[in-house]
Design a protein around this motif. Structure first.
Motif, PDB file in Angstrom:
ATOM      1  N   GLY A  45      -1.624   7.622   5.933  1.00 13.48           N
ATOM      2  CA  GLY A  45      -2.666   7.694   7.249  1.00 13.48           C
ATOM      3  C   GLY A  45      -3.407   6.612   7.394  1.00 13.48           C
ATOM      4  N   SER A  46      -3.362   5.477   6.692  1.00 12.92           N
ATOM      5  CA  SER A  46      -4.257   4.472   7.001  1.00 12.92           C
ATOM      6  C   SER A  46      -3.337   3.360   8.107  1.00 12.92           C
ATOM      7  N   GLU A  47      -4.267   2.750   8.883  1.00 12.41           N
ATOM      8  CA  GLU A  47      -3.685   1.819   9.811  1.00 12.41           C
ATOM      9  C   GLU A  47      -3.221   0.537   9.083  1.00 12.41           C
ATOM     10  N   VAL A  48      -2.202  -0.175   9.238  1.00 12.74           N
ATOM     11  CA  VAL A  48      -1.861  -1.426   8.615  1.00 12.74           C
ATOM     12  C   VAL A  48      -1.432  -2.407   9.930  1.00 12.74           C
ATOM     13  N   GLU A  49      -1.805  -3.565   9.652  1.00 15.37           N
ATOM     14  CA  GLU A  49      -1.215  -4.593  10.656  1.00 15.37           C
ATOM     15  C   GLU A  49      -0.200  -5.559  10.041  1.00 15.37           C
ATOM     16  N   ILE A  50       0.982  -5.611  10.691  1.00 15.53           N
ATOM     17  CA  ILE A  50       1.977  -6.551  10.290  1.00 15.53           C
ATOM     18  C   ILE A  50       1.851  -7.682  11.116  1.00 15.53           C
ATOM     19  N   VAL A  51       1.735  -8.880  10.283  1.00 16.53           N
ATOM     20  CA  VAL A  51       1.508 -10.105  11.113  1.00 16.53           C
ATOM     21  C   VAL A  51       2.342 -11.273  10.735  1.00 16.53           C
ATOM     22  N   PHE A  52       2.799 -11.810  11.857  1.00 21.24           N
ATOM     23  CA  PHE A  52       3.847 -12.784  11.646  1.00 21.24           C
ATOM     24  C   PHE A  52       3.718 -13.842  12.925  1.00 21.24           C
ATOM     25  N   ARG A  53       4.151 -15.263  12.671  1.00 20.96           N
ATOM     26  CA  ARG A  53       3.997 -16.282  13.502  1.00 20.96           C
ATOM     27  C   ARG A  53       5.344 -16.527  14.235  1.00 20.96           C
ATOM     28  N   ASN A  61       1.536 -12.973  16.103  1.00 21.81           N
ATOM     29  CA  ASN A  61       2.014 -11.602  16.357  1.00 21.81           C
ATOM     30  C   ASN A  61       1.500 -10.635  15.509  1.00 21.81           C
ATOM     31  N   VAL A  62       1.120  -9.652  16.193  1.00 19.97           N
ATOM     32  CA  VAL A  62       0.440  -8.428  15.439  1.00 19.97           C
ATOM     33  C   VAL A  62       1.197  -7.125  15.808  1.00 19.97           C
ATOM     34  N   ILE A  63       1.639  -6.382  14.931  1.00 17.90           N
ATOM     35  CA  ILE A  63       2.340  -4.985  15.084  1.00 17.90           C
ATOM     36  C   ILE A  63       1.451  -4.177  14.078  1.00 17.90           C
ATOM     37  N   ARG A  64       0.957  -2.799  14.938  1.00 18.07           N
ATOM     38  CA  ARG A  64       0.060  -2.011  14.080  1.00 18.07           C
ATOM     39  C   ARG A  64       1.028  -0.863  13.766  1.00 18.07           C
ATOM     40  N   GLY A  65       0.776  -0.333  12.476  1.00 18.65           N
ATOM     41  CA  GLY A  65       1.421   0.996  11.966  1.00 18.65           C
ATOM     42  C   GLY A  65       0.613   1.581  11.272  1.00 18.65           C
ATOM     43  N   VAL A  66       1.173   2.969  10.890  1.00 17.45           N
ATOM     44  CA  VAL A  66       0.423   3.904   9.914  1.00 17.45           C
ATOM     45  C   VAL A  66       1.222   4.026   8.749  1.00 17.45           C
ATOM     46  N   SER A  67       0.525   3.885   7.516  1.00 15.57           N
ATOM     47  CA  SER A  67       1.280   3.934   6.296  1.00 15.57           C
ATOM     48  C   SER A  67       1.622   5.437   5.921  1.00 15.57           C
ATOM     49  N   GLN A  68       2.667   5.414   5.502  1.00 15.00           N
ATOM     50  CA  GLN A  68       3.275   6.865   5.306  1.00 15.00           C
ATOM     51  C   GLN A  68       4.084   6.690   3.907  1.00 15.00           C
ATOM     52  N   GLY A  69       3.627   7.165   2.727  1.00 19.02           N
ATOM     53  CA  GLY A  69       4.594   7.034   1.513  1.00 19.02           C
ATOM     54  C   GLY A  69       4.796   5.422   1.262  1.00 19.02           C
ATOM     55  N   ALA A  70       3.681   4.709   1.366  1.00 22.81           N
ATOM     56  CA  ALA A  70       3.809   3.369   1.203  1.00 22.81           C
ATOM     57  C   ALA A  70       4.834   2.477   2.219  1.00 22.81           C
ATOM     58  N   LEU A  71       5.094   3.091   3.153  1.00 23.62           N
ATOM     59  CA  LEU A  71       6.115   2.560   4.436  1.00 23.62           C
ATOM     60  C   LEU A  71       5.437   2.630   5.734  1.00 23.62           C
ATOM     61  N   THR A  72       5.763   1.764   6.469  1.00 18.62           N
ATOM     62  CA  THR A  72       5.441   2.060   7.962  1.00 18.62           C
ATOM     63  C   THR A  72       6.429   1.717   8.713  1.00 18.62           C
ATOM     64  N   ASP A  73       6.569   2.326  10.108  1.00 15.52           N
ATOM     65  CA  ASP A  73       7.798   1.962  11.050  1.00 15.52           C
ATOM     66  C   ASP A  73       7.130   0.954  12.104  1.00 15.52           C
ATOM     67  N   THR A  74       7.985   0.144  12.154  1.00 17.29           N
ATOM     68  CA  THR A  74       7.981  -0.750  13.360  1.00 17.29           C
ATOM     69  C   THR A  74       9.195  -1.000  14.078  1.00 17.29           C
ATOM     70  N   PRO A  75       9.093  -1.829  15.279  1.00 15.55           N
ATOM     71  CA  PRO A  75      10.326  -1.863  16.012  1.00 15.55           C
ATOM     72  C   PRO A  75      11.505  -2.557  15.237  1.00 15.55           C
TER      73      PRO A  75
END
Ligand code: ADP
Ligand code: MG
Length: 348
Positions: A257-265, A231-245
């Motif tokens: 402002g950089s995009e990150v991906e949170i990946v899990f099985r 599973n991949v959730i994309r987010g944007v870094s803000q203050g070393a944090l990113t919002d996800t569901p």
């Protein structure tokens, strides 16, 4: 080492060391350069640049080259062929340079060891595929090679036989104290056999480590995906944090402002019928629950795979549940992820 064909770097700066007495698996998708790497170590393929050492001794660079038969390397390839005109015992004894009596003793010892001692005087065509496989292994191990190279040695066997033969092979390799480099494209095989995995992709080694580390500390998204669905959730870094569901995630060292991906099985997603009392605590291992609507659910045998469309973000996420769990499409359920099993990578 480098090896190119038609200007294509099939083996691209591959460099690694393997430990004696251990099984190292060179694991990667078909065509990534595994067999070419093995053939260069065996000496049947020349590298364009680089050196190969065995027990600290140079066996090959671009000028000097110990011929394959003098390297004390045992080979076992997928299309291993026994000599049809020799008995099983003679096949196993073939590479031995000791006296006749000792040859026979060693051959008998190894054949007994793989449960085929009674076939000493039979010819290979009387044996099943799995039995021939074990004879080939005994033959390769007989001269106690300093290194065993095995290239997809189990892929010619049918599934039912394969697990048993893998385990037997591993037992024998361990008993003999063999140093092994085994090539496979199957993650399960590498997990089952290896003390150490070399993960290869497009001509390069991308990660080296124990199976546990490769699985639980993968180097990038592709490395996660090589072992399982993801599973991949994309987010944007803000203050070393990113919002996800599932609440906020720490994304240390990523620029704002950089995009990150949170990946899990999928097996690290759990499903609840209600929001539960977990509360939205972003630092807890279970994380915050998020609502999703079932898109579809399939029974896979030992578990069920359920796909959800998430309310927040609209992503499709997959969850596996042991045994049978087949909720109807359209049903709303609550998901949580194991945060300690989530990997954060800069977006590709
Ligand atoms: P793997 O064992 O990982 O499946 P290989 O090492 O066999 O991969 O091959 C890697 C790539 O090199 C493939 O694209 C293959 O077609 C190419 N290749 C291998 N040997 C040769 C050769 N002798 N001439 C040209 N291309 C080759
Ligand atoms: Mg190959």
């Amino acid at each position: 080492m480098v090896r190119q064909f038609d200007g294509n770097r099939v083996v691209d700066d591959v460099s690694f060391a393997i430990e004696p007495g251990r099984v190292t698996c060179l694991l990667g998708p078909s065509g990534c350069g595994k067999s070419t790497t093995l053939r260069m170590i065996a000496g049947v393929e020349m590298q364009d640049s680089g050196e190969i050492y065995l027990d600290g001794q140079l066996i090959c660079d671009t000028v000097f080259r110990v011929p394959p038969e003098r390297r004390s390397i045992g080979l076992m390839f997928q299309d291993f062929a026994l000599f049809p005109h020799m008995t099983v015992g003679e096949n196993v004894a073939f590479g031995l340079t000791t006296s006749g009596g000792q040859k026979k003793e060693r051959a008998k010892f190894l054949l007994d060891r793989v449960g085929l001692g009674h076939f000493m005087d039979s010819y290979p065509h009387h044996l099943s595929g799995g039995e021939q496989q074990r004879v080939a292994l005994a033959r390769a191990l007989a001269p106690k090679p300093r290194l065993m190279l095995m290239d997809e040695p189990f892929s010619g066997l049918d599934n039912r036989l394969r697990d048993g033969i893998r385990d037997e092979t591993l037992d024998l390799l361990k008993d003999e104290g063999a140093s092994v480099l085994l090539v496979t494209h199957e993650p399960e095989e590498a997990m089952r056999m290896a003390d150490e995995i070399l993960l290869m992709r497009r001509g390069r080694i991308v990660q080296q480590g124990a199976p546990y580390n490769i699985y639980h500390a993968p180097v990038d998204k592709e490395a996660v995906a090589f072992f399982s669905d993801i599973n991949v959730i994309r987010g944007v870094s803000q203050g070393a944090l990113t919002d996800t569901p599932f609440g906020q995630f720490l994304v240390p060292g990523v620029d704002d402002g950089s995009e990150v991906e949170i990946v899990f099985r999928p097996q690290h997603v759990s499903i609840d019928f209600d929001r539960g009392g977990k509360g939205p605590n972003p630092t807890a291992i279970a994380g915050a629950p998020a609502r999703g609507v079932v898109e579809r659910a399939r029974f896979m045998g030992s578990d069920s795979l359920v796909e959800f469309r998430m309310d927040h973000g609209g992503e499709i996420l997959k969850a596996t549940v042991p045994n049978v769990f087949l909720p109807k499409p359209g049903m709303a359920l609550w998901l949580t992820v194991r945060r300690d099993r989530c990997f954060v990578f800069p977006a590709a």
